[in-house]
Write a protein that holds these residues in place. Structure first.
Motif, mmCIF file in Angstrom:
data_model
loop_
_atom_site.group_PDB
_atom_site.id
_atom_site.type_symbol
_atom_site.label_atom_id
_atom_site.label_comp_id
_atom_site.label_asym_id
_atom_site.label_seq_id
_atom_site.Cartn_x
_atom_site.Cartn_y
_atom_site.Cartn_z
ATOM 1 N N THR A 1 27.397 -34.751 44.728
ATOM 2 C CA THR A 1 26.355 -33.718 44.718
ATOM 3 C C THR A 1 26.962 -32.376 45.097
ATOM 4 N N ILE B 1 32.553 -29.573 57.887
ATOM 5 C CA ILE B 1 31.442 -30.442 57.512
ATOM 6 C C ILE B 1 30.251 -30.124 58.409
ATOM 7 N N GLY C 1 26.308 -32.749 57.080
ATOM 8 C CA GLY C 1 26.652 -33.673 55.999
ATOM 9 C C GLY C 1 27.202 -33.029 54.744
ATOM 10 N N TRP C 2 27.341 -31.711 54.746
ATOM 11 C CA TRP C 2 27.854 -31.007 53.564
ATOM 12 C C TRP C 2 29.271 -30.480 53.826
ATOM 13 N N VAL D 1 33.953 -37.615 50.319
ATOM 14 C CA VAL D 1 34.216 -36.572 51.324
ATOM 15 C C VAL D 1 34.862 -37.178 52.567
ATOM 16 N N GLN E 1 28.637 -33.071 48.687
ATOM 17 C CA GLN E 1 28.297 -34.327 49.351
ATOM 18 C C GLN E 1 28.727 -35.492 48.460
#
Length: 479
Positions: free
Chosen positions: A287, A318, A321-322, A303, A299
């Protein structure tokens, strides 16, 4: 073997060294050295069991099933183009996810032949050029180095090659030069064919393109072995013009995008969905979104877990969560386009934001320029650059202008040559804003190389290293 013996000779002086592992089995007599086979199948060998492929396969599967997919597989260090390299911790899940994401996005079959020349220590080649073909049972051939690639392409006849943009610009430059050296009739035919290729690039069923292909393009493609399905370009930006040039002669380049922290592939163009000038749509199950400031966020199971013993850098990379890539881009019609890198967006003393990447890519369009790095900051009033000329073109220019020389430094220091490059740069810069234009520059007689520490293994410029090495020269631009 020789290297292993050299290291073994000073083994006792290296308290943190546990074992020396050789790729090939050797007739060593010391316990300090073990072969790769002994490392993998050591328990079998210790049991004195007769070796067989069946036993080895069973042992390998047993060990594989015992692994926790979320355990650390490898630590790969970033290339350090803008700072100190950081250890990226990748798990089995990270890498396996990325391998599957890649093979779900473009076809790889057991009959494929990969020709590898990029370093396996770099995650781009390790995942794309090693794990991906192995996962499909394809063959991998290893070139001696980039300079022997041309000969080994015709020998191996690869179907897939992972490369960096510098390879394609080098091939295009050499092709252009070879055309100029052809006899008049052949040169005229080839130039006409290249014009047809450009005109009918998107309509290869046209009779004129087919004729040009038969007479010229097919001959050029034979230099790659004649069986290439596609090249993949990564590591840095490939110019749209270069990609279109190769497409015009029937050679497809799929440009992708990634970073070590994503194992590494994030997006790539597809055989049935390819737009030059973009890095394609995100991989399956990856994503991508664009933050308010234009930064690309990612994402996915590919990762990383974080940086080795560096919680501070991990927490900055990070967030919620991104993965924050540090690259600036946009998504248009599902295709990701990289427009810049955060760290190369500079605010000048005049208060204007400029992109050093954009400035450098613009100058690299010149056939006379092999490498270029630009400089600007909030305490510098204008943009400057260090340029490495293309050696062949520089010598041809000297001959044309009747400049006598014995060394390249005599040419790079020559006022007539400097004036020529100034005129060349002025033409290239007409299309960009005045505050983005290079006002002062210097020509170097030696290129930036991996050996000098100025290039990464994937041939990207190490900005901080170059700035430090040439700080006096850069300072003279502003004094």
């Amino acid at each position: 073997k020789l290297m292993a013996e050299k290291v073994s000779a000073v083994f006792n002086e290296l308290p943190h060294l546990k074992k020396i592992i050789t790729f090939n089995k050797t007739d060593h007599t010391t316990e300090n050295i073990i072969s790769f086979e002994e490392l993998i199948y050591g328990e079998l060998l210790e049991e004195k069991t007769a070796y067989s492929d069946k036993l080895a396969d069973e042992y390998f599967l047993k060990r594989a099933k015992a692994q926790n997919t979320d355990e650390l597989l490898t630590i790969i260090y970033t290339s350090g183009t803008t700072g100190v390299p950081k250890g990226v911790c990748l798990t089995h899940r990270n890498v396996l996810a990325n391998v599957k994401q890649c093979t779900d996005s473009f076809p790889v079959v057991p009959q494929d032949r990969f020709l590898s020349f990029l370093p396996l220590a770099h995650t781009y080649e390790r995942t794309g050029g090693y794990y991906v073909p192995l996962s499909k049972g394809a063959k991998i051939y290893y070139a001696k180095n980039i300079d022997t690639l041309a000969a080994q392409m015709t020998e191996v006849k690869p179907t897939v090659v992972l490369a960096v943009p510098m390879l394609f610009t080098r091939i295009q430059s050499r092709l252009t030069k070879s055309v100029e050296q052809m006899p008049l009739l052949k040169r005229t035919i080839t130039k006409r064919a290249l014009k047809i290729g450009k005109a009918y690039r998107e309509n290869k069923t046209n009779a004129l393109w087919k004729l040009a292909d038969k007479k010229v393009f097919s001959v050029i493609r034979q230099r790659t072995g004649g069986e290439i399905k596609f090249f993949i370009s990564g590591g840095s930006a490939l110019s749209k013009e270069t990609a279109e040039f190769f497409d015009s002669i029937g050679i497809l380049i799929l440009q992708g995008y990634g970073m070590t922290e994503a194992s590494p592939v994030i997006s790539v163009n597809r055989l049935d969905n390819n737009e030059f000038g973009t890095v394609g749509p995100p991989l399956e199950n990856v994503t991508v979104k664009i933050a308010d400031d234009g930064e690309i966020l990612v994402q996915g199971e590919n990762v990383m877990q974080g940086y080795f013993k560096n919680e501070k850098e991990t927490s900055e990379m990070i967030i919620d969560g991104w993965l924050h890539t540090g690259d600036i881009g946009r998504i248009e019609n599902g295709m990701l386009k990289i427009t810049d890198r955060k760290k190369t967006l500079i605010k000048t003393a005049g208060g204007k934001y400029i992109s050093l990447t954009h400035i450098e890519e613009n100058l690299e369009r010149s056939e006379y320029i092999s490498q270029v790095i630009s400089f600007a900051s909030d305490h510098r009033d204008f943009v400057t650059a260090i340029i490495v000329p293309d050696t062949d073109m520089l010598e041809a220019l000297a001959k044309k202008l009747d400049i006598k020389f014995e060394t390249l430094s005599e040419l790079t220091d020559n006022d007539i040559v400097h004036n020529f490059f100034e005129s060349e740069i002025d033409v290239l810069q007409k299309q960009i804003a005045k505050y983005e234009r290079v006002r002062k520059f210097a020509l170097l007689d030696t290129p930036f190389t991996i050996e000098s520490g100025e290039l990464t293994p994937t041939l990207k410029l190490k900005r901080k290293v170059i700035e430090e090495k040439h700080k006096d020269l850069i300072g003279s631009f502003y004094n």
